[in-house]
Design a protein around this motif. Structure first.
Motif, PDB file in Angstrom:
ATOM      1  N   GLU A 401       0.787  -1.236  -0.149  1.00 27.86           N
ATOM      2  CA  GLU A 401       0.012   0.039  -0.103  1.00 27.86           C
ATOM      3  C   GLU A 401       0.727   1.170  -0.024  1.00 27.86           C
ATOM      4  O   GLU A 401       0.527   2.272   0.603  1.00 27.86           O
ATOM      5  CB  GLU A 401      -1.113  -0.074   1.172  1.00 27.86           C
ATOM      6  CG  GLU A 401      -2.057  -1.086   1.053  1.00 27.86           C
ATOM      7  CD  GLU A 401      -3.081  -1.016   1.853  1.00 27.86           C
ATOM      8  OE1 GLU A 401      -3.473   0.292   2.411  1.00 27.86           O
ATOM      9  OE2 GLU A 401      -3.744  -1.921   2.263  1.00 27.86           O
ATOM     10  N   GLY A 402       1.980   1.209  -0.474  1.00 32.04           N
ATOM     11  CA  GLY A 402       2.913   2.242  -0.855  1.00 32.04           C
ATOM     12  C   GLY A 402       2.632   2.913  -2.093  1.00 32.04           C
ATOM     13  O   GLY A 402       2.035   2.231  -2.988  1.00 32.04           O
ATOM     14  N   TYR A 403       3.043   3.819  -2.173  1.00 22.01           N
ATOM     15  CA  TYR A 403       3.159   4.622  -3.614  1.00 22.01           C
ATOM     16  C   TYR A 403       4.558   5.051  -4.147  1.00 22.01           C
ATOM     17  O   TYR A 403       5.366   5.539  -3.491  1.00 22.01           O
ATOM     18  CB  TYR A 403       2.367   6.294  -3.236  1.00 22.01           C
ATOM     19  CG  TYR A 403       0.921   5.917  -2.972  1.00 22.01           C
ATOM     20  CD1 TYR A 403      -0.311   6.104  -4.055  1.00 22.01           C
ATOM     21  CD2 TYR A 403       0.534   5.643  -2.003  1.00 22.01           C
ATOM     22  CE1 TYR A 403      -1.482   5.751  -3.762  1.00 22.01           C
ATOM     23  CE2 TYR A 403      -0.876   5.353  -1.694  1.00 22.01           C
ATOM     24  CZ  TYR A 403      -1.694   5.320  -2.603  1.00 22.01           C
ATOM     25  OH  TYR A 403      -3.267   5.192  -2.244  1.00 22.01           O
ATOM     26  N   GLN A 438       6.132  18.373   1.259  1.00 21.70           N
ATOM     27  CA  GLN A 438       5.027  18.252   2.190  1.00 21.70           C
ATOM     28  C   GLN A 438       4.657  16.820   2.349  1.00 21.70           C
ATOM     29  O   GLN A 438       4.488  15.847   1.489  1.00 21.70           O
ATOM     30  CB  GLN A 438       3.702  18.850   1.172  1.00 21.70           C
ATOM     31  CG  GLN A 438       2.518  18.865   2.129  1.00 21.70           C
ATOM     32  CD  GLN A 438       1.428  19.405   1.233  1.00 21.70           C
ATOM     33  OE1 GLN A 438       0.843  18.802   0.696  1.00 21.70           O
ATOM     34  NE2 GLN A 438       1.061  20.895   1.392  1.00 21.70           N
ATOM     35  N   GLU A 439       4.527  16.536   3.631  1.00 16.21           N
ATOM     36  CA  GLU A 439       4.209  15.347   4.615  1.00 16.21           C
ATOM     37  C   GLU A 439       3.162  15.299   5.492  1.00 16.21           C
ATOM     38  O   GLU A 439       3.131  16.397   6.356  1.00 16.21           O
ATOM     39  CB  GLU A 439       5.568  14.688   4.871  1.00 16.21           C
ATOM     40  CG  GLU A 439       6.225  15.533   5.977  1.00 16.21           C
ATOM     41  CD  GLU A 439       7.520  14.841   6.282  1.00 16.21           C
ATOM     42  OE1 GLU A 439       7.990  13.764   5.700  1.00 16.21           O
ATOM     43  OE2 GLU A 439       8.304  15.461   6.923  1.00 16.21           O
ATOM     44  N   LEU A 445       8.352   7.967   3.097  1.00 16.58           N
ATOM     45  CA  LEU A 445       8.477   8.386   1.537  1.00 16.58           C
ATOM     46  C   LEU A 445       7.612   7.854   0.747  1.00 16.58           C
ATOM     47  O   LEU A 445       6.978   8.611  -0.223  1.00 16.58           O
ATOM     48  CB  LEU A 445       9.921   8.178   1.204  1.00 16.58           C
ATOM     49  CG  LEU A 445      10.247   8.527  -0.416  1.00 16.58           C
ATOM     50  CD1 LEU A 445      10.106  10.058  -0.534  1.00 16.58           C
ATOM     51  CD2 LEU A 445      11.687   8.167  -0.602  1.00 16.58           C
ATOM     52  N   PHE A 446       7.322   6.779   0.608  1.00 18.77           N
ATOM     53  CA  PHE A 446       6.244   5.997  -0.033  1.00 18.77           C
ATOM     54  C   PHE A 446       4.624   6.173   0.317  1.00 18.77           C
ATOM     55  O   PHE A 446       4.140   5.052   0.239  1.00 18.77           O
ATOM     56  CB  PHE A 446       6.581   4.391  -0.489  1.00 18.77           C
ATOM     57  CG  PHE A 446       7.780   4.038  -0.672  1.00 18.77           C
ATOM     58  CD1 PHE A 446       8.525   4.627  -2.009  1.00 18.77           C
ATOM     59  CD2 PHE A 446       9.036   3.452   0.020  1.00 18.77           C
ATOM     60  CE1 PHE A 446       9.802   4.615  -2.386  1.00 18.77           C
ATOM     61  CE2 PHE A 446       9.905   3.203  -0.416  1.00 18.77           C
ATOM     62  CZ  PHE A 446      10.745   3.699  -1.600  1.00 18.77           C
ATOM     63  N   ASP A 447       4.267   7.301   0.508  1.00 24.86           N
ATOM     64  CA  ASP A 447       3.124   7.693   1.034  1.00 24.86           C
ATOM     65  C   ASP A 447       2.586   8.673   0.180  1.00 24.86           C
ATOM     66  O   ASP A 447       3.335   9.728  -0.658  1.00 24.86           O
ATOM     67  CB  ASP A 447       3.261   8.299   2.622  1.00 24.86           C
ATOM     68  CG  ASP A 447       1.932   8.587   3.098  1.00 24.86           C
ATOM     69  OD1 ASP A 447       1.309   7.655   3.791  1.00 24.86           O
ATOM     70  OD2 ASP A 447       1.066   9.320   2.950  1.00 24.86           O
ATOM     71  N   LEU A 540      14.165   5.011   4.467  1.00 26.44           N
ATOM     72  CA  LEU A 540      14.348   5.622   5.659  1.00 26.44           C
ATOM     73  C   LEU A 540      15.082   6.921   5.965  1.00 26.44           C
ATOM     74  O   LEU A 540      16.049   7.064   5.243  1.00 26.44           O
ATOM     75  CB  LEU A 540      14.875   4.632   6.791  1.00 26.44           C
ATOM     76  CG  LEU A 540      14.267   3.125   6.890  1.00 26.44           C
ATOM     77  CD1 LEU A 540      15.218   2.135   7.892  1.00 26.44           C
ATOM     78  CD2 LEU A 540      12.841   3.234   7.494  1.00 26.44           C
ATOM     79  N   GLU A 541      14.424   7.826   6.679  1.00 23.49           N
ATOM     80  CA  GLU A 541      15.068   9.154   6.856  1.00 23.49           C
ATOM     81  C   GLU A 541      16.356   9.094   7.273  1.00 23.49           C
ATOM     82  O   GLU A 541      16.447   8.480   8.667  1.00 23.49           O
ATOM     83  CB  GLU A 541      14.285  10.258   7.560  1.00 23.49           C
ATOM     84  CG  GLU A 541      12.933  10.459   6.825  1.00 23.49           C
ATOM     85  CD  GLU A 541      12.068  11.399   7.688  1.00 23.49           C
ATOM     86  OE1 GLU A 541      12.162  11.602   9.111  1.00 23.49           O
ATOM     87  OE2 GLU A 541      11.235  12.146   6.915  1.00 23.49           O
TER      88      GLU A 541
END
Length: 720
Positions: A401-403, A438-439, A445-447, A540-541
């Protein structure tokens, strides 16, 4: 020549005469500005007026920026009249002199493309060569258009000259041939091997035509004008023509000037000489309505950038005008940032036609994020209705369910200070000012709610000239190159903020089941971008302290190795497997391994495939050690004292001690001669990777070779 700059606020008194024949806009303070770009003839001043794009202006955005200056150093009023007190350097004058050609060509190319809005173009005849009134000055554009006009209107003149040139061209001068060449007599017949042609003198009409058509060929290659060369001459090209441009053209034309007597030939000579001289004034018939102007030049700039980087038509039937009324400037599908060989993604761009130094507004940034959200939803709608995209772009991964990452960028124009048309000028810029994110949640990241936006400046002169030349091959070559450059630089930017890993489940670990059970922990952090869908990308950040904890936890169940964007994930996974991993027991204290000697494992496995086995215990020190450590046993290892014939499983429940008499008859016993047995339960369908386990590390004697042993797993990991 008179110079105005688009949208600059002029004092009315300073340029009142220059504005004759054009409608400016007046503000409340009485100042005027022109919202056109292009060229028109001012019949009152008997001079041409050139309106430059506002990208030449720098400053004036904020009080601290100082006044708006052209070329970074001149007030626009100071260069309004280049014939009086001209402050420009020779290089700057030469630039403006020829800049009109590129503006003209860009407007013409834009106008000829039926997909564009031609209502913003205002066009009337530009130049007429003749015996009319002399202009005060002429631009390079005047000369080029006059040359092409002469070519169109004097085809009969050219054919007349060519007819005379070729008259008698192939006839032999027998008098000179007999008197000057050697004859061979064969069968009483004379044969002349080198007959003398009647034409043995320089023809200056031919040379003038060669120079003229060579000029047309040059401006066709350089600026994209239609050549329309109907005569098959050996033209002057390449480095030879460069010598003509550097001065030999004027020299040679002066040498042959007095060979011409007809009005047409003299007119042609003057045009050719004006081309090489550039500053030479020629006679131009002037009209009051002579102009080539475009209103709202930002629309042309958008068309330029879209032609050079965008897809036409848009991929997968997408419409530029989105359902909420917003219009996407540029959109194309290209290799994704993670694995370009396996997947494509959308790249969304927006053109910003600003003055130099103008910064993005928060409104522009927000709108660009909205474009991305609309594109994501549009892509989802296609698959939600059971359809597929022609480009194969699918932004959402159903397993994680990542983008997929959607590169979103601005392109704004800048002016090259060296007036270089050959360099696109796109380079890495200050990432603090030119990278936006924007988050809704950190470290995802894959959101779909994590949106990235990048800002590039492009050399206005480069894209203007590339568009104006209208060469399909040149545009295609740059389009592919700039797309690759965007992708590479965005990858570099992302890898400064994120660590990227390739990730694959350990043997016996059901990746889909794990993701489902730990959905909140991995949401937005993993995605399936590779051709091998058992391999995931983990992002990962770098600066987030939780990233190490997340990676450490995942390593218990997955091979994880750093994998740069665009790299082969198989290499990373193989490297992770070579390093091995420590199998994770079901409980932290279950670090012990029950080692069971078993030859001919394949034929025996079917007897305990249900995951139950009884291991016989003898009255030895090894068996006593097993009983003492029974609470820490988390794995069972079947082996033959060789590192390449091993099979390891994780226990599913604690071990139980039973005498032989109380054992269930259905349970397989590894030996039948023991009085005491250790009943072991494990998941036989989830064999663990034991390639880095070394059963030979366990100490044994000849008497205990076939006995079960207890060992701590860490002692079996290092090389023997």
């Amino acid at each position: 020549m008179r110079i105005l700059i688009e949208e600059y606020q002029y004092e009315v008194a300073a340029i009142k005469d220059v504005l004759y024949g054009i409608d400016p806009l007046t503000n409340i303070e009485g100042k005027v500005s022109i919202h056109y770009v292009g060229y028109y003839y001012n019949s009152l001043l008997k001079d041409c007026v050139f309106i430059l794009p506002k990208v030449l202006l720098q400053g004036g955005e904020k009080p601290t920026d100082g006044p708006e200056l052209a070329f970074g150093k001149y007030k626009p009023e100071e260069i309004a009249n280049l014939d009086e007190k001209n402050p420009l350097s020779q290089r700057e004058r030469d630039f403006i002199y020829k800049f009109a050609v590129w503006i003209y060509r860009a407007i013409v190319v834009y106008k000829n493309d039926k997909r564009n809005d031609s209502s913003i173009i205002y066009h009337a005849q530009i130049a007429q060569v003749g015996k009319g009134q002399r202009r005060l000055s002429n631009t390079y554009l005047d000369i080029l258009l006059s040359l092409m006009q002469f070519n169109r209107e004097n085809q009969d003149f050219f054919f007349f000259i060519l007819k005379n040139l070729h008259s008698g061209f192939n006839k032999i001068n027998w008098t000179r041939t007999i008197s000057t060449t050697t004859v061979i007599v064969q069968r009483n017949r004379p044969i002349y091997l080198n007959p003398v042609n009647k034409k043995r003198k320089i023809n200056f009409d031919e040379e003038l035509l060669i120079i003229f058509f060579s000029i047309l060929n040059y401006i066709g290659d350089a600026y994209g004008f239609s050549k329309e060369i109907s005569c098959q001459f050996d033209l002057i090209k390449g480095k030879q023509f460069e010598t003509y441009l550097k001065g030999y053209g004027k020299t040679r034309l002066l040498q042959i000037k007095y060979k011409y007597f007809s009005d047409k030939a003299l007119e042609l000579w003057r045009l050719c000489f004006a081309f090489f001289d550039e500053s030479r004034q020629i006679f131009i018939n002037t009209e009051q309505k002579e102009y080539l102007l475009v209103k709202n030049f930002y629309i042309v700039f958008e068309a330029i950038i879209d032609e050079l980087i965008g897809d036409k038509p848009l991929p997968d039937g997408m419409d530029k005008k989105q359902e909420d009324g917003k219009i996407v400037d540029h959109l194309f599908s290209a290799p994704s940032l993670i694995d370009g060989k396996a997947k494509q993604t959308y790249y969304i761009g927006d053109s910003k036609y600003y003055k130099i130094g103008h910064e993005l507004t928060s409104e522009s940034i927000y709108k660009q994020y909205t474009y991305a959200r609309n594109v994501i939803q549009w892509n989802l709608d296609i698959f939600n209705t059971g359809r597929k995209t022609e480009s194969s772009v699918r932004l959402r991964d159903d397993v994680t369910e990542g983008y997929n990452i959607i590169p979103n960028f601005f392109i704004s124009a800048k002016m090259d200070t060296a007036f270089d048309y050959s360099n696109d000028g796109i380079e890495k810029t200050d990432r603090k000012k030119n990278k936006h994110k924007q988050e809704h949640f950190k470290n995802r990241l894959f959101d779909r709610d994590t949106l990235l936006l990048f800002h590039y400046d492009v050399n206005f002169l480069f894209v203007l000239s590339l568009y104006a030349r209208n060469s399909i091959s040149q545009k295609t070559q740059w389009k592919q190159g700039i797309r690759d450059k965007f992708r590479k630089e965005i990858q570099d930017w992302l890898q400064k903020d994120y660590d990227f890993y390739a990730m694959q489940a350990h043997p016996g670990v059901d990746a889909k089941k794990y993701i489902k059970e730990h959905f909140q922990e991995v949401l937005g952090k993993i995605y399936t971008p590779f051709k091998d869908d058992t391999v995931f990308s983990l992002a990962l950040e770098s600066a987030n302290p939780e990233s190490d904890l997340i990676r450490t936890e995942l390593k218990k169940f997955f091979y994880i190795k750093k994998c740069k964007l665009g790299s082969d994930p198989a290499l990373a996974i193989n490297a992770a497997k070579a390093e091995g991993y420590v199998p994770i027991p079901t409980e932290p204290s279950k670090y012990g391994v029950l080692m069971v000697m078993m030859e001919d494992y394949d034929s025996k496995f079917g007897k305990f495939a249900d995951g139950r086995i009884a291991i016989g215990l003898k009255m030895t020190d090894e068996s006593m050690r097993i009983l003492e450590s029974i609470q820490s046993i988390g794995f069972i290892l079947f082996h033959t004292r060789k590192d390449d014939e091993q099979h390891m499983f994780a226990l599913t429940s604690p071990c139980e001690v039973h005498p032989q008499s109380s054992l269930d008859d259905s349970i397989y016993k590894n030996i039948n001669t023991a009085n005491l047995y250790l009943q072991v339960s494990f998941d036989s369908s989830a064999e663990l990777d034991s390639s880095f386990i070394h059963s030979s590390k366990a100490h044994w004697t000849k008497q205990t070779r076939y006995d079960a042993q207890y060992e701590i797993i860490n002692r079996l990991l290092s090389e023997p």
